[in-house]
Design a protein around this motif. Structure first.
Motif, PDB file in Angstrom:
ATOM      1  N   ARG A  72       0.822  -0.996  -0.010  1.00 40.50           N
ATOM      2  CA  ARG A  72       0.125  -0.069  -0.142  1.00 40.50           C
ATOM      3  C   ARG A  72       0.887   1.288  -0.001  1.00 40.50           C
ATOM      4  O   ARG A  72       0.449   2.262  -0.779  1.00 40.50           O
ATOM      5  CB  ARG A  72      -0.974   0.035   1.426  1.00 40.50           C
ATOM      6  CG  ARG A  72      -1.948  -0.869   1.166  1.00 40.50           C
ATOM      7  CD  ARG A  72      -2.927  -0.908   0.084  1.00 40.50           C
ATOM      8  NE  ARG A  72      -3.611  -0.117   0.002  1.00 40.50           N
ATOM      9  CZ  ARG A  72      -4.387   0.684  -1.147  1.00 40.50           C
ATOM     10  NH1 ARG A  72      -4.209  -0.198  -2.355  1.00 40.50           N
ATOM     11  NH2 ARG A  72      -5.044   1.601  -1.187  1.00 40.50           N
ATOM     12  N   HIS A  75       2.154   1.789  -3.543  1.00 38.68           N
ATOM     13  CA  HIS A  75       1.145   2.213  -4.403  1.00 38.68           C
ATOM     14  C   HIS A  75       0.941   4.020  -4.253  1.00 38.68           C
ATOM     15  O   HIS A  75       0.927   4.667  -5.013  1.00 38.68           O
ATOM     16  CB  HIS A  75      -0.303   1.544  -4.146  1.00 38.68           C
ATOM     17  CG  HIS A  75      -1.323   2.394  -4.484  1.00 38.68           C
ATOM     18  ND1 HIS A  75      -1.677   2.062  -5.735  1.00 38.68           N
ATOM     19  CD2 HIS A  75      -2.345   2.965  -4.111  1.00 38.68           C
ATOM     20  CE1 HIS A  75      -2.871   2.857  -6.203  1.00 38.68           C
ATOM     21  NE2 HIS A  75      -3.179   3.445  -5.098  1.00 38.68           N
ATOM     22  N   TRP A  76       0.676   4.162  -3.044  1.00 38.22           N
ATOM     23  CA  TRP A  76       0.607   5.585  -2.536  1.00 38.22           C
ATOM     24  C   TRP A  76       1.853   6.678  -2.803  1.00 38.22           C
ATOM     25  O   TRP A  76       1.538   7.699  -3.162  1.00 38.22           O
ATOM     26  CB  TRP A  76      -0.037   5.793  -1.103  1.00 38.22           C
ATOM     27  CG  TRP A  76      -1.345   5.525  -1.024  1.00 38.22           C
ATOM     28  CD1 TRP A  76      -1.649   4.358  -0.382  1.00 38.22           C
ATOM     29  CD2 TRP A  76      -2.560   5.802  -1.474  1.00 38.22           C
ATOM     30  NE1 TRP A  76      -3.321   3.978  -0.396  1.00 38.22           N
ATOM     31  CE2 TRP A  76      -3.671   4.998  -1.360  1.00 38.22           C
ATOM     32  CE3 TRP A  76      -2.814   6.919  -2.522  1.00 38.22           C
ATOM     33  CZ2 TRP A  76      -5.050   5.464  -1.673  1.00 38.22           C
ATOM     34  CZ3 TRP A  76      -4.082   7.189  -2.909  1.00 38.22           C
ATOM     35  CH2 TRP A  76      -5.120   6.506  -2.739  1.00 38.22           C
ATOM     36  N   VAL A  79       1.329   7.237  -6.439  1.00 41.46           N
ATOM     37  CA  VAL A  79       0.353   8.042  -6.695  1.00 41.46           C
ATOM     38  C   VAL A  79       0.903   9.615  -6.240  1.00 41.46           C
ATOM     39  O   VAL A  79       0.787  10.698  -7.081  1.00 41.46           O
ATOM     40  CB  VAL A  79      -0.923   7.863  -5.936  1.00 41.46           C
ATOM     41  CG1 VAL A  79      -1.892   9.055  -6.023  1.00 41.46           C
ATOM     42  CG2 VAL A  79      -1.689   7.000  -6.499  1.00 41.46           C
TER      43      VAL A  79
END
Length: 104
Positions: A72, A75-76, A79
């Motif tokens: 996670r 992923h962030w 982003v």
């Protein structure tokens, strides 16, 4: 973690309610020398292995959780990188760079 503790609780319930305690007092205690050391070793010899029943599943659950958190975060992070790039160069500049890369 609930799975780990539910499993350990079931194991210990089976150990305590499954007849071990009655069997210990009925079969082992009458034959024991009534010294602290002898009683300790008799209890220790057939005690449940809590490291195996709780520690190993808890370790596995912790590793799985840390891997999920790391995924996670990756992923962030991606982003955030895209958003930072967009803020730095603006959408028109980003499209120009993308178009230039496609031509190359």
């Amino acid at each position: 973690m609930t799975r780990v503790f539910d499993r350990a609780r079931a194991y210990l319930r089976g150990y305590l309610e499954g007849g071990y305690v009655d069997s210990f007092f009925r079969n082992d205690v009458p034959r024991l020398e009534l010294s602290e050391d002898a009683i300790y070793h008799a209890l220790y010899r057939s005690a449940p292995d809590l490291d195996h029943e709780i520690g190993e599943p808890l370790e596995k659950a912790a590793v799985e959780t840390l891997h999920a958190i790391a995924a996670r975060l990756d992923h962030w992070s991606a982003v955030a990188d895209v958003q930072a790039f967009d803020l730095d160069v603006g959408i028109s500049r980003a499209l120009e760079l993308a178009a230039a890369r496609l031509r190359d």
